[in-house]
Design a protein around this motif. Structure first.
Motif: not given
Length: 155
Positions: A92-94, A102, A96-99
């Motif tokens: 989810r963090e990846l 979803e 959320g950071s756009g890397r």
């Protein structure tokens, strides 16, 4: 025959002693038998009490060990769920950071879920609650199905 006082007295004493001896011979075995029976009953009752106490003690011990094992198992599952949630949080963090997207994060999370095996034959899986189809399962044959195993586990 017993003309003297001494002879009569001696005969009387011997007669009393013989009567007493016969009485003791008759009464003693019964008394010994009765006391032996009482002792055997007491011993049997004591052994029964000991067996009951041993059973009660073993039951308490098994109950204690069962509770400890259950608590330990619950802690292990809680720790494993934390591992799964941390893997999901990382994806989810990846996203959320756009890397990654979803969709890609969800797929990575589902793929990582398949790899977590624990215990003897335990695993995590995910089911789509709307379709009741398996969306992540370590057994590829179950993926995408509404297999009975998955249904039982969901409910």
């Amino acid at each position: 025959m017993f003309t003297t006082f001494k002879a009569k007295l001696l005969t009387l004493i011997v007669g009393i002693l013989l009567t007493a001896a016969v009485a003791f011979m008759i009464m003693t075995p019964r008394a010994v038998e009765r006391e032996t029976l009482k002792a055997a009953e007491k011993t049997t009752q004591d052994e029964l009490t000991l067996v009951m106490l041993t059973i009660e003690n073993e039951y308490q011990s098994l109950s204690y060990h069962r509770e400890c094992a259950l608590t330990r198992y619950q802690e292990q599952v809680k720790n494993l769920v934390t591992v799964v949630l941390n893997r999901f949080a990382a994806q989810r963090e990846l996203a959320g950071s756009g890397r990654i997207t979803e969709k890609e994060a969800k797929q990575r999370a589902l793929d990582s879920l398949k790899t977590i095996l624990y215990g003897q034959n335990d695993y995590f899986f995910a089911v789509d609650y709307q379709t009741l189809h398996s969306i992540s399962h370590p057994d590829p044959a179950i993926m995408g199905t509404d297999d009975q195993l998955s249904r039982r586990s969901v409910y």
